[in-house]
Write a protein that holds these residues in place. Structure first.
Motif, PDB file in Angstrom:
ATOM      1  N   VAL A   1      92.710 -34.140 147.831  1.00 48.41           N
ATOM      2  CA  VAL A   1      92.334 -35.545 147.667  1.00 48.41           C
ATOM      3  C   VAL A   1      92.111 -35.797 146.182  1.00 48.41           C
ATOM      4  O   VAL A   1      91.127 -35.317 145.604  1.00 48.41           O
ATOM      5  CB  VAL A   1      91.073 -35.889 148.468  1.00 48.41           C
ATOM      6  N   PRO A   2      93.009 -36.514 145.512  1.00 46.62           N
ATOM      7  CA  PRO A   2      92.872 -36.728 144.067  1.00 46.62           C
ATOM      8  C   PRO A   2      91.810 -37.763 143.751  1.00 46.62           C
ATOM      9  O   PRO A   2      91.315 -38.484 144.624  1.00 46.62           O
ATOM     10  CB  PRO A   2      94.261 -37.224 143.660  1.00 46.62           C
ATOM     11  N   ASN A   3      91.473 -37.845 142.485  1.00 43.79           N
ATOM     12  CA  ASN A   3      90.477 -38.785 141.981  1.00 43.79           C
ATOM     13  C   ASN A   3      91.171 -39.717 141.002  1.00 43.79           C
ATOM     14  O   ASN A   3      91.678 -39.277 139.962  1.00 43.79           O
ATOM     15  CB  ASN A   3      89.355 -38.006 141.287  1.00 43.79           C
ATOM     16  N   GLU A   4      91.203 -40.994 141.322  1.00 41.32           N
ATOM     17  CA  GLU A   4      91.947 -41.940 140.481  1.00 41.32           C
ATOM     18  C   GLU A   4      91.351 -42.106 139.094  1.00 41.32           C
ATOM     19  O   GLU A   4      92.001 -42.676 138.203  1.00 41.32           O
ATOM     20  CB  GLU A   4      92.029 -43.293 141.167  1.00 41.32           C
ATOM     21  N   ASN A   5      90.139 -41.603 138.856  1.00 40.25           N
ATOM     22  CA  ASN A   5      89.518 -41.689 137.539  1.00 40.25           C
ATOM     23  C   ASN A   5      89.815 -40.479 136.662  1.00 40.25           C
ATOM     24  O   ASN A   5      89.352 -40.419 135.519  1.00 40.25           O
ATOM     25  CB  ASN A   5      88.008 -41.846 137.698  1.00 40.25           C
ATOM     26  N   VAL A   6      90.563 -39.516 137.188  1.00 40.36           N
ATOM     27  CA  VAL A   6      90.912 -38.302 136.445  1.00 40.36           C
ATOM     28  C   VAL A   6      92.414 -38.302 136.208  1.00 40.36           C
ATOM     29  O   VAL A   6      93.200 -38.471 137.147  1.00 40.36           O
ATOM     30  CB  VAL A   6      90.493 -37.036 137.218  1.00 40.36           C
ATOM     31  N   PHE A   7      92.815 -38.095 134.958  1.00 44.53           N
ATOM     32  CA  PHE A   7      94.251 -38.094 134.642  1.00 44.53           C
ATOM     33  C   PHE A   7      94.960 -36.986 135.411  1.00 44.53           C
ATOM     34  O   PHE A   7      94.571 -35.827 135.372  1.00 44.53           O
ATOM     35  CB  PHE A   7      94.459 -37.908 133.137  1.00 44.53           C
ATOM     36  N   PHE A   8      96.030 -37.362 136.090  1.00 41.54           N
ATOM     37  CA  PHE A   8      96.749 -36.466 136.990  1.00 41.54           C
ATOM     38  C   PHE A   8      98.035 -35.927 136.375  1.00 41.54           C
ATOM     39  O   PHE A   8      98.637 -34.992 136.888  1.00 41.54           O
ATOM     40  CB  PHE A   8      97.058 -37.237 138.285  1.00 41.54           C
ATOM     41  N   GLY A   9      98.465 -36.509 135.275  1.00 47.38           N
ATOM     42  CA  GLY A   9      99.747 -36.124 134.691  1.00 47.38           C
ATOM     43  C   GLY A   9     100.858 -37.024 135.179  1.00 47.38           C
ATOM     44  O   GLY A   9     100.670 -37.875 136.055  1.00 47.38           O
ATOM     45  N   ASP A  10     102.047 -36.828 134.639  1.00 51.73           N
ATOM     46  CA  ASP A  10     103.173 -37.713 134.907  1.00 51.73           C
ATOM     47  C   ASP A  10     104.363 -37.035 135.579  1.00 51.73           C
ATOM     48  O   ASP A  10     105.356 -37.709 135.855  1.00 51.73           O
ATOM     49  CB  ASP A  10     103.668 -38.343 133.597  1.00 51.73           C
ATOM     50  N   TYR A  11     104.307 -35.721 135.818  1.00 54.38           N
ATOM     51  CA  TYR A  11     105.470 -35.093 136.438  1.00 54.38           C
ATOM     52  C   TYR A  11     105.125 -33.735 137.035  1.00 54.38           C
ATOM     53  O   TYR A  11     104.115 -33.114 136.709  1.00 54.38           O
ATOM     54  CB  TYR A  11     106.639 -34.956 135.458  1.00 54.38           C
ATOM     55  N   THR A  12     106.010 -33.320 137.930  1.00 59.02           N
ATOM     56  CA  THR A  12     106.073 -31.952 138.441  1.00 59.02           C
ATOM     57  C   THR A  12     107.349 -31.333 137.892  1.00 59.02           C
ATOM     58  O   THR A  12     108.033 -31.916 137.060  1.00 59.02           O
ATOM     59  CB  THR A  12     106.107 -31.945 139.976  1.00 59.02           C
ATOM     60  N   ASN A  13     107.734 -30.160 138.403  1.00 58.58           N
ATOM     61  CA  ASN A  13     108.961 -29.530 137.929  1.00 58.58           C
ATOM     62  C   ASN A  13     109.379 -28.451 138.932  1.00 58.58           C
ATOM     63  O   ASN A  13     108.574 -28.023 139.772  1.00 58.58           O
ATOM     64  CB  ASN A  13     108.738 -28.925 136.544  1.00 58.58           C
TER      65      ASN A  13
END
Length: 517
Positions: free
Chosen positions: A381-393
């Motif tokens: 469950v992510p937290n919208e107030n914490v930067f999650f990044g912009d990509y996977t690989n």
């Protein structure tokens, strides 16, 4: 004489249902990793290198089972957007942004693109060179491809007049540069986008240029912006490009959109080309996400071209779940030994809220059909107030396939991979939502099978040697739809590795099974 083994049918426990058929490996929790990148050594697929924001670097020398963590340094700082690639000599390259902090002499943050190199995975990276310096403009969102014939490095990225500027005087453009000497020097940046974008870092900004190399040295790249997803190419090693980019597809809702629970999300495209000797050699692919079906339904898409980008297929939906859920942050690669396409993306098909799984997908027919499979063992469950990044690989070579992703449990981020075993995926036929898991594996006395059948069907399960010799029939029985657990005694088998084959209609699943005594 082969002996029929009777299996007991039990209700599937919740724990078994939560397991992934592909073992998950925690890479690291240190230093708040996100925006993960990974590459495999084509000379030795046991060697992998990965990177994550801002300055994390990871090495595995055993196929991704264990990892060592380091932080990178450079004369100009290490400031994220990690891109890791490997060439055919076994050398690895780590590209990243910089933030030298020398504003007193006019160099703002992300003023250039840096590359570090190591000749061998086991040796730490060292600073190699920089490119793209053009003060006071700023350089962002780079990606790099390797020409497997020449080991030339091709880079594409976005140049901002002023990052995040709302001024109509500031714009963005896509640039290109190459290195023919293992990243020691770089060609002067060349603009390859005729149409620019604004500098806001939103839908009207041109971003997401990922290069790909064709079988005859062609260079392809697609990116997103106010004109949708567009494409350019060079047929002479980057000397000349089409005078104007060609449209591939519209991107309804734009590339910058909202996903509940995610700090920010984007659908920037990924470009890849098949240079294998398989039947789809030369096919060009572009993979992205968007919300063309509404803001509550983000999907993963693929467009394909068999004529070098002159024409493109209609968008093909990669995720195979019913509409109404979010799939986002996709990445794609082509295994250049098999020609198979492999995808990784975040997926909420199983939940009505922000619980998030990681899924993979595979296409063995040149991007016409897709087999989806869950990678993560448990949702987060992510937290919208914490930067999650912009990509996977994701990286693949000769059926060794390793994705990399960020997991965000409230405020704790971590980097993960999965040991994808292609033998666990259907060898022929497709049956949506059919899953088969084995545990414990290795097994000493009894092997349990966790079976999830979308519909009632006749199931036939055989045990074979790894060379395909039949050992025994474990099951030949009509099974009801739903979750079931089967138990197979294996204590009388000789210790070793076996192949378990399950046939359900026209679908065939395989699992490697190890017996220990």
């Amino acid at each position: 004489m082969n002996k029929l083994v009777l299996l007991s049918l039990l209700s599937l426990p919740a724990l078994a249902r939560a397991q992934s058929a592909h073992p998950n490996v925690l890479i690291s929790v240190q230093n708040s990793p996100n925006e993960t990148s990974i590459a495999i050594n084509p000379k030795n697929t046991q060697e992998l290198v990965a990177g994550a924001n801002l300055n994390n670097q990871y090495t595995s020398l055993d196929g991704g089972r264990t990892w060592t963590w380091r932080t990178l340094t450079s004369p100009y700082s290490v400031w994220g957007d990690p891109v890791v690639v490997a060439d055919t000599t076994g050398a690895f390259y780590y590209f990243h942004l910089s933030n030298p902090g020398a504003t007193s002499i006019g160099f703002p943050f992300i003023d250039r693109l840096l590359v570090q190199r190591t000749a061998q995975a086991a040796i730490p990276f060292s600073y190699r060179s920089f490119f793209g310096l053009n003060p006071p403009k700023q350089q962002d969102k780079e990606w790099v491809a390797v020409d497997r014939k020449t080991n030339t490095l091709y880079a594409t990225w976005t140049e901002f007049d002023a990052y995040g500027s709302l001024s109509s005087r500031d714009s963005t453009r896509i640039l290109f540069s190459k290195s023919t000497d293992q990243a020691q020097t770089w060609s002067p940046p060349r603009r390859i986008s005729f149409y620019g974008g604004d500098a806001v870092d939103e839908d009207a900004t041109v971003e997401g240029a990922v290069p790909a190399v064709g079988p005859n040295g062609e260079i392809y790249s697609a990116w997103a912006g106010p004109r949708g997803i567009v494409f350019n190419r060079s047929l002479d090693a980057g000397q000349t490009w089409l005078p104007k980019e060609k449209p591939i597809v519209s991107q309804p809702g734009g590339w910058d959109y909202a996903v509940p629970g995610i700090y920010r999300a984007n659908g920037l495209p990924v470009t890849a080309c098949d240079v294998s000797t398989g039947p789809h050699r030369g096919t060009l692919y572009v993979n992205w996400t968007d919300q063309r079906n509404g803001p509550s339904d983000t999907d993963v898409w693929l467009a394909r071209s068999t004529d070098g980008g002159q024409t493109w297929s209609a968008p093909l939906r990669v995720n195979n779940d019913p509409p109404g859920r979010h799939q986002f942050f996709t990445w794609m690669t082509v295994d250049q030994k098999t020609g198979y396409l492999w995808f990784v993306f975040y997926d909420r098909r199983s939940y009505p809220d922000t619980r998030t799984d990681v899924y993979g997908a595979r296409s063995t027919d040149g991007g016409r059909t897709f087999q989806n499979f869950r990678l993560s063992q448990t949702p987060f469950v992510p937290n919208e107030n914490v930067f999650f990044g912009d990509y996977t690989n994701i990286t693949a070579h000769d059926n060794v396939v390793r994705p990399v992703w960020t997991r965000l449990d409230n405020t704790q981020s971590s980097a993960w991979t999965a040991l994808i075993d292609p033998t666990v995926l259907a060898a022929k036929g497709t049956l949506p939502d059919l899953t088969l898991q084995t545990y414990p594996n290795p097994a000493a006395h009894t092997l349990h099978l966790a079976l999830d059948l979308p519909t009632a069907a006749l199931a036939h399960i055989d045990l074979q040697t790894t060379t395909g010799r039949h050992v025994r029939t474990a099951l030949h029985q009509q099974l009801a739809a739903g979750h079931q657990q089967l138990s197979i005694p294996v204590r009388d088998l000789a210790a070793g590795v076996y192949l378990l084959e399950m046939k359900i209609g026209n679908a065939v699943l395989h699992r490697k099974v190890t017996v220990l005594h």
